[in-house]
Every structure is written in C-alpha cells, then in structure tokens.
Scaffold this motif. Sequence first.
Motif, PDB file in Angstrom:
ATOM      1  N   PRO A 316       0.808  -1.235   0.000  1.00 49.69           N
ATOM      2  CA  PRO A 316       0.000   0.000   0.000  1.00 49.69           C
ATOM      3  C   PRO A 316       0.834   1.276   0.000  1.00 49.69           C
ATOM      4  CG  PRO A 316       0.000  -0.986   2.172  1.00 49.69           C
ATOM      5  CD  PRO A 316       0.721  -1.954   1.279  1.00 49.69           C
ATOM      6  N   GLU A 317       2.107   1.163   0.372  1.00 49.28           N
ATOM      7  CA  GLU A 317       2.985   2.345   0.416  1.00 49.28           C
ATOM      8  C   GLU A 317       4.153   2.181  -0.546  1.00 49.28           C
ATOM      9  OE1 GLU A 317       4.139   3.103   4.405  1.00 49.28           O
ATOM     10  OE2 GLU A 317       2.186   3.913   4.970  1.00 49.28           O
ATOM     11  N   TYR A 318       3.844   1.546  -1.677  1.00 49.50           N
ATOM     12  CA  TYR A 318       4.877   1.343  -2.690  1.00 49.50           C
ATOM     13  C   TYR A 318       5.350   2.691  -3.218  1.00 49.50           C
ATOM     14  CZ  TYR A 318       7.228  -0.677  -6.741  1.00 49.50           C
ATOM     15  OH  TYR A 318       8.164  -1.060  -7.674  1.00 49.50           O
ATOM     16  N   GLY A 319       6.657   2.900  -3.199  1.00 48.96           N
ATOM     17  CA  GLY A 319       7.219   4.169  -3.626  1.00 48.96           C
ATOM     18  C   GLY A 319       7.564   5.096  -2.485  1.00 48.96           C
ATOM     19  N   GLN A 343      17.950   2.016   3.164  1.00 47.25           N
ATOM     20  CA  GLN A 343      16.701   1.892   3.905  1.00 47.25           C
ATOM     21  C   GLN A 343      16.096   3.254   4.256  1.00 47.25           C
ATOM     22  OE1 GLN A 343      15.270  -1.052   4.169  1.00 47.25           O
ATOM     23  NE2 GLN A 343      17.064  -1.955   3.167  1.00 47.25           N
ATOM     24  N   LEU A 344      16.054   4.111   3.270  1.00 43.85           N
ATOM     25  CA  LEU A 344      15.428   5.422   3.455  1.00 43.85           C
ATOM     26  C   LEU A 344      13.942   5.311   3.115  1.00 43.85           C
ATOM     27  CD1 LEU A 344      18.149   7.633   1.719  1.00 43.85           C
ATOM     28  CD2 LEU A 344      17.985   6.993   4.130  1.00 43.85           C
ATOM     29  N   PHE A 345      13.122   6.019   3.872  1.00 44.08           N
ATOM     30  CA  PHE A 345      11.682   5.919   3.676  1.00 44.08           C
ATOM     31  C   PHE A 345      11.018   7.247   4.025  1.00 44.08           C
ATOM     32  CE2 PHE A 345      12.535   4.918   8.050  1.00 44.08           C
ATOM     33  CZ  PHE A 345      11.502   5.535   8.755  1.00 44.08           C
ATOM     34  N   CYS A 346       9.728   7.303   3.701  1.00 49.42           N
ATOM     35  CA  CYS A 346       8.910   8.469   4.010  1.00 49.42           C
ATOM     36  C   CYS A 346       7.494   8.004   4.272  1.00 49.42           C
ATOM     37  CB  CYS A 346       8.933   9.459   2.842  1.00 49.42           C
ATOM     38  SG  CYS A 346       7.815  10.862   3.035  1.00 49.42           S
ATOM     39  N   ASP A 401      16.074   3.793  -6.340  1.00 52.86           N
ATOM     40  CA  ASP A 401      14.746   3.323  -5.972  1.00 52.86           C
ATOM     41  C   ASP A 401      14.843   1.964  -5.290  1.00 52.86           C
ATOM     42  OD1 ASP A 401      15.289   1.546  -7.972  1.00 52.86           O
ATOM     43  OD2 ASP A 401      13.738   2.242  -9.352  1.00 52.86           O
ATOM     44  N   GLU A 402      13.716   1.304  -5.116  1.00 53.88           N
ATOM     45  CA  GLU A 402      13.701   0.026  -4.400  1.00 53.88           C
ATOM     46  C   GLU A 402      14.491  -1.058  -5.124  1.00 53.88           C
ATOM     47  OE1 GLU A 402       9.685  -1.046  -3.670  1.00 53.88           O
ATOM     48  OE2 GLU A 402       9.317   0.615  -2.299  1.00 53.88           O
ATOM     49  N   LYS A 473       4.935   9.248 -11.202  1.00 54.18           N
ATOM     50  CA  LYS A 473       5.173   8.791 -12.567  1.00 54.18           C
ATOM     51  C   LYS A 473       6.033   7.537 -12.581  1.00 54.18           C
ATOM     52  CE  LYS A 473       7.170  10.294 -16.985  1.00 54.18           C
ATOM     53  NZ  LYS A 473       7.851  11.408 -17.695  1.00 54.18           N
ATOM     54  N   HIS A 474       7.033   7.473 -11.707  1.00 51.78           N
ATOM     55  CA  HIS A 474       7.967   6.349 -11.705  1.00 51.78           C
ATOM     56  C   HIS A 474       7.325   5.089 -11.134  1.00 51.78           C
ATOM     57  CE1 HIS A 474      11.933   4.422 -11.666  1.00 51.78           C
ATOM     58  NE2 HIS A 474      11.661   4.007 -10.431  1.00 51.78           N
ATOM     59  N   PHE A 475       6.604   5.228 -10.032  1.00 51.98           N
ATOM     60  CA  PHE A 475       6.050   4.059  -9.340  1.00 51.98           C
ATOM     61  C   PHE A 475       4.591   3.781  -9.694  1.00 51.98           C
ATOM     62  CE2 PHE A 475       9.590   5.350  -6.614  1.00 51.98           C
ATOM     63  CZ  PHE A 475      10.217   4.146  -6.400  1.00 51.98           C
ATOM     64  N   GLY A 476       3.976   4.620 -10.520  1.00 53.17           N
ATOM     65  CA  GLY A 476       2.586   4.394 -10.894  1.00 53.17           C
ATOM     66  C   GLY A 476       1.621   4.614  -9.745  1.00 53.17           C
ATOM     67  N   ARG A 477       1.924   5.570  -8.886  1.00 50.25           N
ATOM     68  CA  ARG A 477       1.062   5.848  -7.724  1.00 50.25           C
ATOM     69  C   ARG A 477       0.348   7.187  -7.951  1.00 50.25           C
ATOM     70  NH1 ARG A 477       0.497   1.197  -5.400  1.00 50.25           N
ATOM     71  NH2 ARG A 477      -0.164   2.226  -3.483  1.00 50.25           N
ATOM     72  N   ASP A 478      -0.439   7.555  -6.951  1.00 56.29           N
ATOM     73  CA  ASP A 478      -1.183   8.809  -7.014  1.00 56.29           C
ATOM     74  C   ASP A 478      -1.176   9.469  -5.646  1.00 56.29           C
ATOM     75  OD1 ASP A 478      -2.640  10.840  -8.069  1.00 56.29           O
ATOM     76  OD2 ASP A 478      -4.571   9.859  -7.872  1.00 56.29           O
ATOM     77  N   TYR A 479       0.050   9.649  -5.117  1.00 55.72           N
ATOM     78  CA  TYR A 479       0.173  10.285  -3.814  1.00 55.72           C
ATOM     79  C   TYR A 479      -0.132  11.777  -3.922  1.00 55.72           C
ATOM     80  CZ  TYR A 479       2.439   5.998  -2.262  1.00 55.72           C
ATOM     81  OH  TYR A 479       2.711   4.689  -1.951  1.00 55.72           O
ATOM     82  N   LEU A 480      -0.805  12.306  -2.935  1.00 56.06           N
ATOM     83  CA  LEU A 480      -1.139  13.721  -2.888  1.00 56.06           C
ATOM     84  C   LEU A 480      -0.520  14.341  -1.645  1.00 56.06           C
ATOM     85  CD1 LEU A 480      -4.926  13.575  -3.854  1.00 56.06           C
ATOM     86  CD2 LEU A 480      -3.008  14.183  -5.335  1.00 56.06           C
ATOM     87  N   PRO A 481      -0.062  15.596  -1.725  1.00 54.64           N
ATOM     88  CA  PRO A 481       0.486  16.282  -0.543  1.00 54.64           C
ATOM     89  C   PRO A 481      -0.567  16.362   0.555  1.00 54.64           C
ATOM     90  CG  PRO A 481       0.997  17.488  -2.541  1.00 54.64           C
ATOM     91  CD  PRO A 481       0.007  16.435  -2.931  1.00 54.64           C
TER      92      PRO A 481
END
Length: 482
Positions: A316-319, A343-346, A401-402, A473-481
């Motif tokens: 669910p948190e890919y990218g 192992q950097l994440f956000c 990336d991953e 664009k890279h991971f095919g997600r739709d994260y919003l601020p």
Amino acid sequence: MWWSLRAKRRRKMSSTHLHSQRPKRTMAQKSMKNPRSRSRFSVKTSENYIERMPPEVILKILSYLDAGSLFCIGFVNKRFQELANNNAMWYRFYAGQQAKKKNPRLIDEVTDGLSVVGIQERPEGYWRKQFFKELAGYNANWKKKLKAIHLYTGLPSQTAQILRSLRVRWAVTLTDGKGRESTSEQTHVHFTDAAVTVSWSAGDWPFIDQLTVLKLHGVVRVPLQCPDEYKPGWKSLLTKVKLNKDVWKLCGSDRLVKLLYTEQGITVGVWQEQREIAFIMVNLHYHQLVERSLLGSCIVQYQPAEHTAAFDDVDPEYGLHGYAAHIELHSTAGSIASGRFSQLFCTKDQISDGHLQLKVISKSNRSQHAPLCGSISLPWRTDALQGQIEGCCMLTLTVFDEAQIPFWCVSAPVAMTTSEQAEVSYDCTGESFFVRYEDAEGKVEIELRWMEDHKQYFMVSLIIFLSISKVNKHFGRDYLPQ
C-alpha cells in the motif's frame, strides 16, 4: 668642337628611338630559331599526368600507403576522395586490425582475402568506418564492462577506465548573439567516485552577457598518424542550454573572479571587472555518461530507454520506502565528504509542499554525524592565473529506488551559507552553515556544524526532497500532498 659634340648627341638619340620602336620577339619566336629551346617551352606545365593515369594504376600506388596517409590524401580533390574510399583497401586495414587482436599469424591470410563476396557491395566508405571504430576501440565490449556495479556508489565501477581507454574528450561550444561559434576542447579533467569535473582554462570566448547557447559534446578521435585537425572522429551531444542574463546565479567569488552557474552543472568563472570568461567547468554524473558521450549525434542527444518501476498492488505504500542514496562533496583537488545510506523511507504524513521527504542524517542522532576532510573550497586556474573560491564545492548525489536503479542524479556546484538563526547547542560550539540545491525533480538540504574542539566541519543534517510528480510517474502511484 661644340658642333661635333652636338651631332654625336643627335645620332645617339635617333638610334635609341629606332631601337625602342623595333618589335620585340616573343618567347615562341625565339624558340622557332632555336629548336632546343622550342622543345623545352612547348610542354604545358599545367597538365597533371597523375590524373591521366588509369584508376587501377592509382589504386595500386595508393595500396602502399598507411591508413593515415590514405585518409589524408582524400582531401586533395574529388577524384582522390573517391579513390581513397575504395572498400577493398580499407577492408585490408580492417581485417588486419581484427587479426592483430585474435592471432598475429593470421594477418596475411585475412588481408589477402579481398575476393570475398560482398566487400565491394557495401556502401562507399563502409569498411573505412568499421576500421576507424575498431582502431578507436569503439567496438570493444565496454557495454559488458558497465554491468559491473560498485558496491559503495551503486554506479558502474569501470566508468572512468572506459572513458580513458576510449580516449573520450569533451568539447564546449559557445554561441554569441550574432551566431558566431567558438569551440574549445578540455584542458583538465578530474575523476571522482561518482562524477567527472571537466575544465576549460583557455579559449576565444565572447563576453558572458553575449552568450546565447552553450553546447557540450563528447568527442572521440581515431588515433591515426595524421595532423590533429584532420583526424576523424565522432561527436555526441550531451547538453544544449539556451542562455541569457537572467539564467546565471552567483555561487561565490574571490578578488579576481566571480563563479556563476546555471542548469546541468555548468559553471563559468568571470573576471570581476571586465565580464570576460576566465574559465568553464562542467560536472558530469557517471550515470549513463559513457552512453551519452558516445551514442548521440552532433545535434541529437542520446535517449535512453525510460525505466518505470513495475506497479505493486500488494504494497500500500509502494514508492515511499526502500530508497538508498550516495552523496559526495568534492572539488577539483579531491573529495571533501562522501557517504552511502540505505533503507530510506517516508510516511504519508511527511509529504508536504509537493515533495516526499527522506531524512538521511538526523541532527538528534549524533552517531550519524560525519566529519568533512579539509575546508570547503573550489580551486580554479587559467593559463596565467590560479586561485580558489572559499565556501564553494561540487555536489554529486545519486538516489536509488527500491530496485537499486538510479532514480534522481545531481551533479552541480553548491555554496555554503551561514545560518540565519542562531542556535544554542551544548554538545558543540561554532557556527552552523547550510548547503542547498534545488531543481524541478527535487532538492537537498545539508547542515554543517563547525566543531571548535576538532577544528573541523561535521555534517549534522541531510534531508532529500523528491518531487511527488516524479515519484507518482515512476512508481505508478497517485500520492497527494497532505
């Protein structure tokens, strides 16, 4: 007495006048009387007997030339150019070069096989081009060598070795407002773990305010035995930047020059008063540098295949996790600081202002603080002068990336600025400084602390911000601020 002298003078003048009116004989008339002289002057000196020879005879003569002489003789005239491009002769050079690499005893056998079907059926100049590529090492297995990855930097480990073996050089072309171009090849090169800094310390350059276009090419020349201006080669466009007065930003200065920079790691040193260009520096990241320096054309850049991460429906948190980063602060004299972090994440609640935040070094975790080697300065030099600009250096950053594939690459000059707010710290004394970089794909913030006890700078904070649009664009997600 006086009468006789006057008469003599008149007879002399009349004879001189008659002699001047006598018609002069031409060279042809003189030769008619002298048969020997007629045979000497009857030959036309402008007639070229070499051009009257049959092509087969000229080709036989040209077959005794070495590759460099054969290539240069093509500049004589149109006919010699056609004869010098003969596929059979260049096939001999190509086959001989191939045989040298495999078995020296096979040279005569290979080069004598000129009756092989298809040699002359190739387009004109085909075997010459193949020989030049073979001689320059262009056909070597450098692509296989690029597959070896350095464990520390995460980039191809033999990039510098390949560039040196292929004799790759870089040339900068400046264009002014009137369309006049000035091209200069590199004068100094400095390789680091993840980038190469190319410098030009001399050239017939226009004023900085007159520049309209800057182009950077990778250049490979064939090592033929001929003058440098005639040596064949290839040019590959790395970057083309349109310039005006507003694109330049001040990075630093000393009493002689001001250091200005623009996009894609282009840095220009300008004399303080005259606005003339003193030197040019470009920092080139290792990521796909060999391909960009070889596989483009003189007007079109190399376009790599776009890599997009496979979509993952399970995570669910890919990218947002699994990143890694390698960072290096360096100058043309050596490395100042470097480190690799994994192992950097956000988390989703850390997404703000259109950026994803990766905290690499935390100010509160003293075990992550890293010392810097020496002072932050950027040496420069021209043909006549040299110096160094304090508080400036080069930043080379690679974010993976991953799948450990380079996701964002930065190679540009940065400046150290003092902290605007005074901060009280009981752990260390000294001033705080910041090093910042920003472009359309992300930004970097580094905090440095001067440790008075150690007389040394320490990197106490490092935060990387990635653009949400780039991540989506890279991971095919739709994260919003948030």
